[in-house]
Scaffold this active site. Structure first.
Site, PDB file in Angstrom:
ATOM      1  N   CYS A   1       0.856  -1.187   0.000  1.00 18.96           N
ATOM      2  CA  CYS A   1       0.000   0.000   0.000  1.00 18.96           C
ATOM      3  C   CYS A   1       0.890   1.234   0.000  1.00 18.96           C
ATOM      4  CB  CYS A   1      -0.917   0.010   1.225  1.00 18.96           C
ATOM      5  SG  CYS A   1      -1.920   1.513   1.362  1.00 18.96           S
TER       6      CYS A   1
ATOM      7  N   CYS B   1      -0.313   6.313   1.927  1.00 15.25           N
ATOM      8  CA  CYS B   1       0.339   7.299   2.802  1.00 15.25           C
ATOM      9  C   CYS B   1       1.729   7.597   2.241  1.00 15.25           C
ATOM     10  CB  CYS B   1       0.428   6.772   4.230  1.00 15.25           C
ATOM     11  SG  CYS B   1      -1.163   6.555   5.035  1.00 15.25           S
TER      12      CYS B   1
ATOM     13  N   CYS C   1      -4.223  -1.415   9.417  1.00 13.91           N
ATOM     14  CA  CYS C   1      -3.731  -0.088   9.053  1.00 13.91           C
ATOM     15  C   CYS C   1      -3.746   0.830  10.277  1.00 13.91           C
ATOM     16  CB  CYS C   1      -4.613   0.501   7.948  1.00 13.91           C
ATOM     17  SG  CYS C   1      -4.213   2.199   7.530  1.00 13.91           S
TER      18      CYS C   1
ATOM     19  N   GLN D   1     -15.702  15.284   7.813  1.00 16.44           N
ATOM     20  CA  GLN D   1     -14.250  15.297   7.848  1.00 16.44           C
ATOM     21  C   GLN D   1     -13.723  14.001   8.464  1.00 16.44           C
ATOM     22  OE1 GLN D   1     -12.753  17.603   6.351  1.00 16.44           O
ATOM     23  NE2 GLN D   1     -13.899  19.509   6.487  1.00 16.44           N
TER      24      GLN D   1
ATOM     25  N   GLU E   1     -27.195  23.338   1.026  1.00 18.72           N
ATOM     26  CA  GLU E   1     -26.492  22.108   0.655  1.00 18.72           C
ATOM     27  C   GLU E   1     -27.358  21.362  -0.374  1.00 18.72           C
ATOM     28  OE1 GLU E   1     -24.484  18.934  -0.096  1.00 18.72           O
ATOM     29  OE2 GLU E   1     -23.570  20.455   1.189  1.00 18.72           O
TER      30      GLU E   1
ATOM     31  N   ASN F   1     -17.513  26.268   2.007  1.00 13.96           N
ATOM     32  CA  ASN F   1     -16.698  25.067   2.212  1.00 13.96           C
ATOM     33  C   ASN F   1     -16.895  24.155   1.004  1.00 13.96           C
ATOM     34  OD1 ASN F   1     -15.097  23.074   3.403  1.00 13.96           O
ATOM     35  ND2 ASN F   1     -16.843  22.143   4.432  1.00 13.96           N
TER      36      ASN F   1
ATOM     37  N   CYS G   1     -10.162  22.486   0.794  1.00 15.30           N
ATOM     38  CA  CYS G   1      -9.318  21.290   0.802  1.00 15.30           C
ATOM     39  C   CYS G   1      -8.356  21.287  -0.374  1.00 15.30           C
ATOM     40  CB  CYS G   1     -10.179  20.027   0.787  1.00 15.30           C
ATOM     41  SG  CYS G   1     -11.223  19.872  -0.682  1.00 15.30           S
TER      42      CYS G   1
END
Length: 389
Positions: free
Chosen positions: A15, A18, A91, A214, A274, A320, A347
């Site tokens: 993997c 990360c 993980c 989040q 939204e 956002n 983000c």
């Protein structure tokens, strides 16, 4: 905790999600800060608040696990380049409550006899398991399957699932019959409960299976608290929260402790917009539970703003947006609107920089990096804007 986790999956090349896990965490954070400062050169160094660190392990509150292997012997993790399942149930970035549950979920799925979906051959049933952990320790489990038959199998097996995973308070099945690379289909069937309560201090948010939230609860608390502090500085009479999701920013900005701490005698009028009706229903329930008089509307944020009468435009606007940013239409609307403050949570600093360039009448009062996604190049950055002149 700044010690990097020892990840056998990364070292073995199984993997690589990360990508920065072998980079010292302070170096990771400094690189993210530098990237934001380079993209936003109009923000003086003195206006950057200290970054909010996201941790190095045990920080992720949601796991999206691909089901691989075969009937009676499943893998839970990701797919390899050949389409075969790679098991990642240990993980270390997942919160411990998720890691503890994954082996029991694997055993449950093996008991059902349902075959994992074989991507190269386009056959099988089980596609994904999504696991979300609340601060209370309760779990929301979401199984993504291909057919009605698999749904019925899981419905009948629910009692056995609850024996293996008693922390589950919400269980749903999503049907995704199509052979395409997406995480979910349109049809969602609830088997247990309706929403997971995410306690975030003064406000709890209700998450439904299709809700966005989040992925780092600790950093999310800091993000909402910072927005509430910024919003309260001028004690605005009205606030809009565009792209409000399940209402996190809107409800924190209207929460009673924030109002009393700012010395305000009356709460602001808060409106959240939204496009997801499910998210709006969750926001309304959270507002009712908290005793907050807030309005939430299911609509496209840009279309709603552009069609609003001038007299209804608020003092403070929170945005956002998704990674693409607010875009030229909404940026142009903000440039011309009579609003006095904007809180922009992003983000994607690249799209944030583009949007701010399209809003020259606004200046930055403060900015902060929130490391929502340690060990990756992704981040959250939030800026407080004030109309110039």
């Amino acid at each position: 905790m700044l010690t990097l986790p020892h990840c056998e999956y990364f070292e073995a090349g199984r993997c690589r999600s990360c990508v920065l896990i072998e980079t010292p965490y302070p170096t990771q954070l400094s690189a993210k800060e530098r990237r934001c400062r380079e993209l936003l050169p109009q923000v003086p160094e003195s206006l950057w608040l200290p970054s909010v660190a996201g941790g190095t392990a045990d920080f992720r509150n949601k796991a999206k696990l691909v089901v691989g292997g075969w009937a009676g012997r499943v893998t839970l993790g990701i797919l390899g380049p050949d389409g075969e399942g790679i098991d990642l149930r240990d993980c270390l970035i997942q919160e411990p409550g998720i890691r503890d549950a994954i082996p029991h979920l694997g055993a449950f799925l093996e008991e059902t006899g349902l075959p994992p979906y074989d991507v190269p051959r386009k056959r099988g049933e089980l596609k994904f398991v999504h696991v979300t952990l609340a601060p209370s320790g309760e779990l929301m489990l979401r199984f993504v399957v291909r057919t009605q038959q698999a749904l019925q199998t899981l419905r009948k097996a629910l009692p056995r699932l609850l024996v293996r995973v008693p922390q589950a308070s919400v269980v749903s099945v999503n049907l995704l019959p199509e052979h395409k690379a997406v995480l979910e289909g349109e049809r969602e069937e609830l088997l247990l409960g309706s929403s997971l309560e995410m306690e975030l201090g003064d406000v709890s948010l209700h998450l439904r299976p299709q809700s966005f939230f989040q992925t780092n609860t600790t950093v999310a608390r800091a993000l909402y608290a910072q927005a509430a502090e910024w919003a309260a500085r001028e004690q605005p009479e009205s606030i809009w929260d565009l792209y409000c999701g399940v209402g996190g920013f809107a409800l924190h900005c209207a929460a009673p402790p924030v109002r009393s701490g700012a010395g305000s005698s009356a709460p602001p009028r808060v409106l959240g917009v939204e496009i997801s009706e499910s998210a709006v229903e969750s926001a309304r329930r959270s507002a009712a539970d908290a005793g907050i008089d807030a309005e939430f509307v299911a609509a496209d944020a840009t279309a709603y703003a552009l069609s609003a009468p001038a007299a209804s435009i608020p003092h403070t606007v929170i945005v956002n947006p998704p990674r693409r940013g607010i875009g030229p239409e909404l940026a142009a609307w903000l440039e011309a609107a009579p609003a006095q403050r904007v809180i922009y949570s992003s983000c994607n600093p690249e799209s944030l920089a583009r949007d701010l360039a399209a809003m020259p009448s606004w200046g930055v009062l403060s900015a902060r990096v929130f490391d929502m996604f340690p060990h990756t190049r992704h981040l959250e950055v939030m800026v407080l804007l004030e109309r110039r002149g």
